[in-house]
Design a protein around this motif. Structure first.
Motif, PDB file in Angstrom:
ATOM      1  N   TRP A  72       0.839  -1.205   0.000  1.00  0.00           N
ATOM      2  CA  TRP A  72       0.000   0.000   0.000  1.00  0.00           C
ATOM      3  C   TRP A  72       0.875   1.257   0.000  1.00  0.00           C
ATOM      4  CZ3 TRP A  72      -4.118   1.313   4.322  1.00  0.00           C
ATOM      5  CH2 TRP A  72      -4.891   2.386   3.896  1.00  0.00           C
ATOM      6  N   ALA A  73       1.886   1.267   0.875  1.00  0.00           N
ATOM      7  CA  ALA A  73       2.762   2.435   0.963  1.00  0.00           C
ATOM      8  C   ALA A  73       3.557   2.630  -0.325  1.00  0.00           C
ATOM      9  CB  ALA A  73       3.710   2.273   2.156  1.00  0.00           C
ATOM     10  N   ALA A  74       4.021   1.521  -0.924  1.00  0.00           N
ATOM     11  CA  ALA A  74       4.819   1.633  -2.149  1.00  0.00           C
ATOM     12  C   ALA A  74       4.027   2.286  -3.276  1.00  0.00           C
ATOM     13  CB  ALA A  74       5.305   0.247  -2.578  1.00  0.00           C
ATOM     14  N   GLY A  75       2.732   2.046  -3.307  1.00  0.00           N
ATOM     15  CA  GLY A  75       1.913   2.597  -4.376  1.00  0.00           C
ATOM     16  C   GLY A  75       1.470   4.026  -4.150  1.00  0.00           C
ATOM     17  N   THR A  76       1.642   4.524  -2.930  1.00  0.00           N
ATOM     18  CA  THR A  76       1.126   5.874  -2.631  1.00  0.00           C
ATOM     19  C   THR A  76       2.180   6.843  -2.112  1.00  0.00           C
ATOM     20  OG1 THR A  76       0.521   5.192  -0.371  1.00  0.00           O
ATOM     21  CG2 THR A  76      -1.160   4.947  -2.081  1.00  0.00           C
ATOM     22  N   THR A  77       3.327   6.343  -1.677  1.00  0.00           N
ATOM     23  CA  THR A  77       4.307   7.212  -1.018  1.00  0.00           C
ATOM     24  C   THR A  77       4.771   8.351  -1.922  1.00  0.00           C
ATOM     25  OG1 THR A  77       5.089   5.415   0.393  1.00  0.00           O
ATOM     26  CG2 THR A  77       6.563   7.292   0.089  1.00  0.00           C
ATOM     27  N   ALA A  78       5.117   8.044  -3.176  1.00  0.00           N
ATOM     28  CA  ALA A  78       5.643   9.082  -4.072  1.00  0.00           C
ATOM     29  C   ALA A  78       4.626  10.194  -4.298  1.00  0.00           C
ATOM     30  CB  ALA A  78       6.050   8.454  -5.404  1.00  0.00           C
ATOM     31  N   VAL A  79       3.376   9.801  -4.582  1.00  0.00           N
ATOM     32  CA  VAL A  79       2.347  10.806  -4.842  1.00  0.00           C
ATOM     33  C   VAL A  79       2.015  11.586  -3.573  1.00  0.00           C
ATOM     34  CG1 VAL A  79       0.010  11.183  -5.700  1.00  0.00           C
ATOM     35  CG2 VAL A  79       1.406   9.363  -6.680  1.00  0.00           C
ATOM     36  N   THR A  80       1.930  10.885  -2.456  1.00  0.00           N
ATOM     37  CA  THR A  80       1.619  11.556  -1.192  1.00  0.00           C
ATOM     38  C   THR A  80       2.706  12.554  -0.817  1.00  0.00           C
ATOM     39  OG1 THR A  80       0.419   9.592  -0.428  1.00  0.00           O
ATOM     40  CG2 THR A  80       1.082  11.184   1.242  1.00  0.00           C
ATOM     41  N   THR A  81       3.964  12.129  -0.975  1.00  0.00           N
ATOM     42  CA  THR A  81       5.076  13.038  -0.657  1.00  0.00           C
ATOM     43  C   THR A  81       5.042  14.281  -1.541  1.00  0.00           C
ATOM     44  OG1 THR A  81       6.437  11.143  -0.001  1.00  0.00           O
ATOM     45  CG2 THR A  81       7.579  13.207  -0.481  1.00  0.00           C
ATOM     46  N   THR A  82       4.760  14.094  -2.826  1.00  0.00           N
ATOM     47  CA  THR A  82       4.675  15.239  -3.741  1.00  0.00           C
ATOM     48  C   THR A  82       3.542  16.178  -3.353  1.00  0.00           C
ATOM     49  OG1 THR A  82       5.508  13.829  -5.531  1.00  0.00           O
ATOM     50  CG2 THR A  82       4.471  15.906  -6.155  1.00  0.00           C
ATOM     51  N   SER A  83       2.397  15.580  -2.944  1.00  0.00           N
ATOM     52  CA  SER A  83       1.256  16.417  -2.540  1.00  0.00           C
ATOM     53  C   SER A  83       1.591  17.254  -1.320  1.00  0.00           C
ATOM     54  CB  SER A  83       0.033  15.535  -2.255  1.00  0.00           C
ATOM     55  OG  SER A  83       0.186  14.815  -1.041  1.00  0.00           O
ATOM     56  N   GLN A  84       2.466  16.751  -0.469  1.00  0.00           N
ATOM     57  CA  GLN A  84       2.863  17.517   0.716  1.00  0.00           C
ATOM     58  C   GLN A  84       3.917  18.567   0.384  1.00  0.00           C
ATOM     59  OE1 GLN A  84       4.081  14.332   3.309  1.00  0.00           O
ATOM     60  NE2 GLN A  84       2.006  13.978   4.100  1.00  0.00           N
ATOM     61  N   LEU A  85       4.792  18.240  -0.563  1.00  0.00           N
ATOM     62  CA  LEU A  85       5.850  19.184  -0.918  1.00  0.00           C
ATOM     63  C   LEU A  85       5.311  20.439  -1.599  1.00  0.00           C
ATOM     64  CD1 LEU A  85       8.703  16.813  -2.192  1.00  0.00           C
ATOM     65  CD2 LEU A  85       8.667  18.156  -0.074  1.00  0.00           C
ATOM     66  N   VAL A  86       4.315  20.275  -2.469  1.00  0.00           N
ATOM     67  CA  VAL A  86       3.843  21.428  -3.248  1.00  0.00           C
ATOM     68  C   VAL A  86       3.114  22.457  -2.398  1.00  0.00           C
ATOM     69  CG1 VAL A  86       3.662  20.085  -5.382  1.00  0.00           C
ATOM     70  CG2 VAL A  86       1.657  20.314  -3.884  1.00  0.00           C
ATOM     71  N   VAL A  87       2.764  22.102  -1.156  1.00  0.00           N
ATOM     72  CA  VAL A  87       2.070  23.063  -0.294  1.00  0.00           C
ATOM     73  C   VAL A  87       2.946  23.540   0.852  1.00  0.00           C
ATOM     74  CG1 VAL A  87      -0.225  22.188  -0.850  1.00  0.00           C
ATOM     75  CG2 VAL A  87       1.032  21.188   1.072  1.00  0.00           C
ATOM     76  N   THR A  88       4.242  23.195   0.819  1.00  0.00           N
ATOM     77  CA  THR A  88       5.147  23.687   1.860  1.00  0.00           C
ATOM     78  C   THR A  88       5.374  25.187   1.663  1.00  0.00           C
ATOM     79  OG1 THR A  88       7.049  23.082   0.504  1.00  0.00           O
ATOM     80  CG2 THR A  88       6.310  21.478   2.155  1.00  0.00           C
ATOM     81  N   ALA A  89       5.759  25.840   2.750  1.00  0.00           N
ATOM     82  CA  ALA A  89       5.942  27.302   2.713  1.00  0.00           C
ATOM     83  C   ALA A  89       6.940  27.751   1.650  1.00  0.00           C
ATOM     84  CB  ALA A  89       6.362  27.786   4.098  1.00  0.00           C
ATOM     85  N   PRO A  90       8.111  27.094   1.483  1.00  0.00           N
ATOM     86  CA  PRO A  90       9.043  27.554   0.441  1.00  0.00           C
ATOM     87  C   PRO A  90       8.443  27.508  -0.961  1.00  0.00           C
ATOM     88  CG  PRO A  90      10.174  26.116   1.994  1.00  0.00           C
ATOM     89  CD  PRO A  90       8.716  26.028   2.311  1.00  0.00           C
ATOM     90  N   VAL A  91       7.712  26.427  -1.272  1.00  0.00           N
ATOM     91  CA  VAL A  91       7.124  26.305  -2.604  1.00  0.00           C
ATOM     92  C   VAL A  91       6.043  27.364  -2.805  1.00  0.00           C
ATOM     93  CG1 VAL A  91       5.798  24.809  -4.153  1.00  0.00           C
ATOM     94  CG2 VAL A  91       7.684  23.862  -2.807  1.00  0.00           C
ATOM     95  N   VAL A  92       5.196  27.554  -1.804  1.00  0.00           N
ATOM     96  CA  VAL A  92       4.125  28.555  -1.910  1.00  0.00           C
ATOM     97  C   VAL A  92       4.723  29.948  -2.071  1.00  0.00           C
ATOM     98  CG1 VAL A  92       2.196  29.639  -0.706  1.00  0.00           C
ATOM     99  CG2 VAL A  92       2.476  27.152  -0.622  1.00  0.00           C
ATOM    100  N   LEU A  93       5.745  30.265  -1.282  1.00  0.00           N
ATOM    101  CA  LEU A  93       6.372  31.585  -1.393  1.00  0.00           C
ATOM    102  C   LEU A  93       7.041  31.774  -2.751  1.00  0.00           C
ATOM    103  CD1 LEU A  93       7.933  31.977   2.176  1.00  0.00           C
ATOM    104  CD2 LEU A  93       5.967  33.194   1.229  1.00  0.00           C
ATOM    105  N   LEU A  94       7.633  30.694  -3.266  1.00  0.00           N
ATOM    106  CA  LEU A  94       8.253  30.777  -4.590  1.00  0.00           C
ATOM    107  C   LEU A  94       7.210  31.113  -5.657  1.00  0.00           C
ATOM    108  CD1 LEU A  94      10.841  30.393  -6.251  1.00  0.00           C
ATOM    109  CD2 LEU A  94      10.237  27.963  -6.477  1.00  0.00           C
TER     110      LEU A  94
END
Length: 586
Positions: free
Chosen positions: A238-260
């Protein structure tokens, strides 16, 4: 539980604390808005400091921001207190309700469920609802209110740049939705795997001592290891199939990305004169608050699903039908016990008993004998009301056991089974289980008759010693304590299922004397392995493959030279008959 099932158990379970949750939501809404108000105040201070045209009320705005910060902290703390108090009240209510329901379901209900399954609902599922009630409600409120409040303010500053702030939020939400596709069935599989581990763990703890005794310690943990491995494999896939997408979904809303993203759009706009430079301060401060909640939405959704699944399991147990015998109980006439054409199956397919007819007349001893697996213990449990027959009827005093109030049935039919269950309470309370208001003198008299008083008196705590804490009893001592319990209950019909099965020779002699006291004047059904101990019974019934193959007195059965006679000859040693005549039991 499916997603469509969620509202019903959630409404059922959370209904009594709905008012407290509503109050907590109002408090958290105000707290989240005040938190955004603090950031707005900081943005306004920057605007006044950077824009010469702005008025000079900097200190007033600063004080308002400080007040908003303090209010946010206090309101959030109040909301947290309210939800935790609500959770405490809910857990108490649920555990009381579950205990009451478990005490009122038919005893046969437990036959198809392991103790691990029951423990999961009563303890694990109720505990799993803690985060749902105490935290998730507040988290979800904050996730909704904070971005809306921040975006509303930013739209008044510049609606075009406010739309740009929503891009990371939209991207994160879309990616997370993709990661969670098909999560419903996976959560159901997760619940099944967790239940299997619970059952395997209980089996492991219960069986390891016996298996170690016979040098098979590895077998004790095999099922647990297999369950744990299966759970690990399932979760890893389950984790192998979702980890990459989940991690990306969290990265795009981090403060550095939003400020950029904001600066990439806002700086050119400020340079071109489309927005005042001071507006960038507001977006730098508040834009992260618009998208940041998505970063934690995964854990919140997981906790929400877990809580809803747990609520569904708890609601299902609370909705289990109570024992129907409590509705309109009938009164037996006399104590004659009859089994008429009784059949029984544990799994609904293979029959353990078939066409069994048996009568226990008042004041007589009936011995039930036969090879292992013949169905003897099942007969005992049917008469004791621990199971209901699949076909046929079991009656006591002419009343079907299915129509008897359980309390009345157990006052009429007592039992001493092979496996004695002692509660983690005092010895006195264990003996007085059927008569909780018995006097200490009555309890001691029962213990003396059961040949266990001296062992109890030798303990520092005596009858107040707690079983499993202050005192540990051997198998023979536990049997005698069970016999004392039966003596105090004083039921006119007694069922004895291999009462000396686990006793050593010395303990067996003591148990035989205790049983002599128990048998006097009562109707007995005795299940025995040692045929010599029941040869004076009024009738001996031979079971084989769930059917009655012979019945009669000892001498008559020997003369018939059938199954009983072969069993008699096969036993190399003859157990002496206990003193006291034919009313004795093994």
């Amino acid at each position: 539980m499916t997603d469509t099932d969620a509202p019903r158990p959630l409404t059922t379970i959370l209904g009594p604390i709905r008012g407290q949750l509503a109050a907590a939501i109002v408090l958290q809404t105000a707290a989240s808005a005040a938190g955004i108000g603090m950031l707005v105040a900081m943005a306004e201070i920057g605007k006044r400091l950077l824009d010469p045209a702005a008025d000079g009320t900097v200190w007033a705005v600063a004080l308002a921001g400080a007040g908003a910060a303090l209010a946010s902290v206090l309101l959030a703390a109040a909301a947290n207190v309210v939800t935790h108090l609500a959770d405490t009240a809910l857990q108490l209510r649920l555990r009381r309700g579950l205990a009451d329901r478990l005490g009122r379901v038919p005893l046969s209900w437990y036959g198809g469920r392991g103790s691990g399954q029951v423990k999961k609902v009563v303890h694990d599922d109720v505990q799993a609802m803690h985060y749902l009630v105490a935290h998730t409600v507040l988290d979800v409120t904050s996730v909704v209110v904070a971005p809306v409040a921040a975006l509303t303010y930013l739209a008044t500053v510049d609606w075009r740049l406010a739309l740009v702030c929503t891009l990371p939020l939209a991207a994160g939400a879309a990616l997370f939705r993709h990661a969670m596709a098909g999560a419903g069935p996976k959560m159901a599989a997760y619940g099944r795997a967790a239940r299997e581990i619970n059952s395997a763990a209980v089996e492991f703890v219960d069986g390891i001592a016996v298996l170690k005794t016979f040098g098979r310690a590895g077998a004790a943990h095999r099922r647990f290891r297999e369950a744990a491995d299966a759970f690990s494999d399932f979760f890893a896939r389950w984790a192998a199939g979702t980890t990459a997408v989940t991690t990306t979904s969290q990265l795009v809303v981090t403060a550095p990305v939003v400020l950029l993203v904001v600066l990439a759009s806002g700086l050119p706009a400020a340079v071109a004169g489309w927005i005042p430079p001071s507006a960038l301060v507001a977006f730098i401060l508040l834009a992260p608050a618009v998208a940041a909640p998505v970063a934690g939405i995964g854990t919140r959704v997981q906790a929400l699903r877990t809580g809803l699944t747990a609520a569904g399991d708890v609601a299902a147990l609370l909705d289990e039908p109570a024992d129907s015998r409590r509705i309109e109980p009938v009164q037996p006439v006399g104590t004659t016990v009859r089994l008429d054409d009784v059949g029984f199956s544990y799994d609904g397919t293979s029959r353990v008993l078939e066409g069994v007819n048996l009568e226990l007349a008042p004041g007589t001893v009936t011995a039930l004998v036969g090879p292992s697996g013949a169905g003897k213990t099942t007969v005992a449990r049917l008469i004791a009301g621990l199971h209901e027959p699949t076909t046929g009827t079991v009656t006591v005093g002419g009343a079907d056991i299915g129509d008897l109030d359980p309390a009345l049935l157990h006052r009429t039919v007592g039992f001493v089974l092979q496996e004695v269950i002692l509660l983690r309470t005092s010895i006195a309370d264990n003996i007085a289980l059927a008569r909780p208001h018995a006097t200490r003198a009555e309890i001691e008299a029962a213990a003396r008759a059961a040949q266990i008083h001296d062992r109890i008196a030798a303990q520092p705590g005596g009858y107040d010693a707690v079983v499993g804490v202050d005192v540990s009893l051997s198998g023979g001592e536990a049997q005698r304590l069970s016999i004392a319990r039966a003596l105090l209950a004083d039921a006119p019909v007694m069922v004895l299922d291999e009462a000396t099965a686990y006793a050593d020779p010395h303990a067996e002699a003591q148990i035989q004397r205790a049983l002599s006291a128990l048998a006097a004047g009562r109707t007995l059904l005795v299940i025995a392995h040692r045929l010599a101990s029941v040869r004076t019974a009024d009738q001996i019934v031979v079971l084989d493959h769930g059917r009655v193959v012979e019945r009669g007195r000892h001498d008559d059965l020997l003369a018939a030279d059938g199954r009983y006679a072969r069993m008699w000859r096969a036993q190399e040693t003859i157990t002496p008959v206990a003193a006291g005549g034919k009313k004795e039991a093994p």
